[in-house]
Design a protein around this motif. Structure first.
Motif, PDB file in Angstrom:
ATOM      1  N   PRO A 118       5.143 -13.766-109.096  1.00  0.00           N
ATOM      2  CA  PRO A 118       5.421 -12.596-108.251  1.00  0.00           C
ATOM      3  C   PRO A 118       4.942 -11.271-108.831  1.00  0.00           C
ATOM      4  O   PRO A 118       5.718 -10.334-109.047  1.00  0.00           O
ATOM      5  CB  PRO A 118       6.948 -12.634-108.122  1.00  0.00           C
ATOM      6  N   PHE A 119       3.630 -11.162-109.054  1.00  0.00           N
ATOM      7  CA  PHE A 119       3.045  -9.909-109.536  1.00  0.00           C
ATOM      8  C   PHE A 119       1.688  -9.744-108.875  1.00  0.00           C
ATOM      9  O   PHE A 119       0.655 -10.188-109.376  1.00  0.00           O
ATOM     10  CB  PHE A 119       2.897  -9.947-111.062  1.00  0.00           C
ATOM     11  N   PHE A 120       1.709  -9.128-107.710  1.00  0.00           N
ATOM     12  CA  PHE A 120       0.490  -8.855-106.954  1.00  0.00           C
ATOM     13  C   PHE A 120       0.759  -7.634-106.087  1.00  0.00           C
ATOM     14  O   PHE A 120       1.905  -7.200-105.937  1.00  0.00           O
ATOM     15  CB  PHE A 120       0.078 -10.069-106.097  1.00  0.00           C
ATOM     16  N   SER A 121      -0.302  -7.088-105.514  1.00  0.00           N
ATOM     17  CA  SER A 121      -0.121  -5.816-104.815  1.00  0.00           C
ATOM     18  C   SER A 121      -1.179  -5.621-103.744  1.00  0.00           C
ATOM     19  O   SER A 121      -2.181  -6.338-103.689  1.00  0.00           O
ATOM     20  CB  SER A 121      -0.191  -4.655-105.814  1.00  0.00           C
ATOM     21  N   VAL A 122      -0.946  -4.630-102.915  1.00  0.00           N
ATOM     22  CA  VAL A 122      -1.930  -4.115-101.972  1.00  0.00           C
ATOM     23  C   VAL A 122      -2.368  -2.758-102.503  1.00  0.00           C
ATOM     24  O   VAL A 122      -1.532  -1.918-102.832  1.00  0.00           O
ATOM     25  CB  VAL A 122      -1.331  -3.948-100.563  1.00  0.00           C
ATOM     26  N   SER A 208      -2.664  -8.104-112.321  1.00  0.00           N
ATOM     27  CA  SER A 208      -3.010  -7.201-111.221  1.00  0.00           C
ATOM     28  C   SER A 208      -3.364  -5.849-111.825  1.00  0.00           C
ATOM     29  O   SER A 208      -2.490  -5.125-112.305  1.00  0.00           O
ATOM     30  CB  SER A 208      -1.848  -7.041-110.242  1.00  0.00           C
ATOM     31  N   ALA A 209      -4.652  -5.515-111.815  1.00  0.00           N
ATOM     32  CA  ALA A 209      -5.095  -4.254-112.404  1.00  0.00           C
ATOM     33  C   ALA A 209      -4.437  -3.063-111.726  1.00  0.00           C
ATOM     34  O   ALA A 209      -4.054  -2.085-112.392  1.00  0.00           O
ATOM     35  CB  ALA A 209      -6.616  -4.142-112.313  1.00  0.00           C
ATOM     36  N   ALA A 210      -4.303  -3.115-110.407  1.00  0.00           N
ATOM     37  CA  ALA A 210      -3.709  -1.997-109.678  1.00  0.00           C
ATOM     38  C   ALA A 210      -2.268  -1.758-110.116  1.00  0.00           C
ATOM     39  O   ALA A 210      -1.846  -0.611-110.330  1.00  0.00           O
ATOM     40  CB  ALA A 210      -3.772  -2.247-108.175  1.00  0.00           C
ATOM     41  N   LEU A 211      -1.506  -2.830-110.286  1.00  0.00           N
ATOM     42  CA  LEU A 211      -0.119  -2.672-110.733  1.00  0.00           C
ATOM     43  C   LEU A 211      -0.051  -2.268-112.200  1.00  0.00           C
ATOM     44  O   LEU A 211       0.824  -1.486-112.590  1.00  0.00           O
ATOM     45  CB  LEU A 211       0.671  -3.966-110.507  1.00  0.00           C
TER      46      LEU A 211
END
Length: 286
Positions: A118-122, A208-211
């Motif tokens: 559970p580590f992903f993003s938009v 996730s680079a964005a997170l």
């Protein structure tokens, strides 16, 4: 702040930031609802670079929502680009003259998503004449929506974000990522890892680079670096870090632009020290 700097955030009464927030929230809730219900997983650039029908569906949703409000804007989304660094550079060049450019990663952290980690993003960013002016990163699993506007700060749940106060690598928690390009970029990143790990408090790679960049902006990480990323991985997160008082450059220390692929994002205080360690280890890729 001058009027000139304020104008780009609104056209025809429609707030760019509001559209980005609403779009990221809708896409994030949809991808969360599909977690564990993935019918097909496809390999893109390498066996470590995955795409699902959820990535494609999320990007279609995001593009449709944005284009409804701003039909004359340009759009650069990960799933609309052929795999590989050359194709990514070419796609960015094709839209380099756009006045307004939306830059989107519909699921940043697809490998995590596929495995139920559970580590992903938009990630949604808007660039005005090549400069990012709006950045939104949404983590649907924690319902955390990170928002930044150029010159106006970065926020999470209406609380202004500030980078952390560590002043040396030895006190720092930093993050990195393992590149999809296992033949070239990975070796460079591992050289950096070997040098950085003994010098810091610890290293994380959550996928996730964005997170990771949102976590630098919010003070949860002191710094982040990675080799071989793309505009859609970095644009929103870079603005978050900058607006929270941090520093974003390429791994050689040059200023961040949309074309940067090898990135460093820190609380600013450790930036030079971290860059020097990577440089001496041959871990910049530049």
């Amino acid at each position: 702040m001058s009027t000139v700097n304020q104008e780009p955030y609104r056209v025809g009464g429609k707030s760019f930031t509001a559209v980005a927030i609403n779009t990221a929230a809708k896409a994030g809730e949809w991808i969360k609802s599909r977690l564990g219900d993935i019918r097909q997983v496809h390999v893109k650039y390498s066996p470590h670079d995955l795409v699902t029908e959820v990535d494609k569906g999320s990007e279609k949703m995001i593009k449709n929502l944005i284009m409804t409000h701003f039909p004359h804007h340009a759009f650069l989304g990960e799933e609309g680009v052929e795999p590989g660094p050359l194709a990514s550079a070419s796609a960015l060049e094709d839209v380099s003259e756009a006045e307004y450019l939306w830059i989107v990663d519909p699921v940043d952290g697809t490998t995590n998503y596929v495995h139920g980690f559970p580590f992903f993003s938009v990630s949604i960013a808007l660039a005005y004449k090549g400069e990012v002016i709006v950045g939104v990163v949404y983590d649907p699993m924690r319902d955390e929506l990170f928002v930044a506007e150029k010159g106006k700060g970065a926020y999470l749940r209406s609380v202004k974000l500030n980078v952390c106060g560590q002043v040396s690598l030895s006190d720092s928690l930093v993050a990195t990522g393992f590149p999809a390009d296992r033949s070239g970029a990975l070796a460079v990143n591992m050289a950096g890892m070997t040098a950085i790990v003994p010098r810091v408090r610890n290293v994380r790679n959550a996928g996730s680079a964005a997170l990771h960049m949102a976590y630098v902006a919010s003070g949860r990480l002191t710094g982040f670096w990675e080799i071989g990323l793309n505009a859609w991985d970095l644009a929103a997160g870079a603005l978050l870090v900058q607006e929270a008082g941090g520093k974003v450059t390429d791994t050689a220390g040059s200023p961040y632009t949309l074309s940067v692929r090898n990135v460093m994002a820190t609380n600013s205080s450790i930036h030079d020290e971290m860059q020097q360690v990577l440089q001496e280890a041959g871990g910049t890729g530049l």
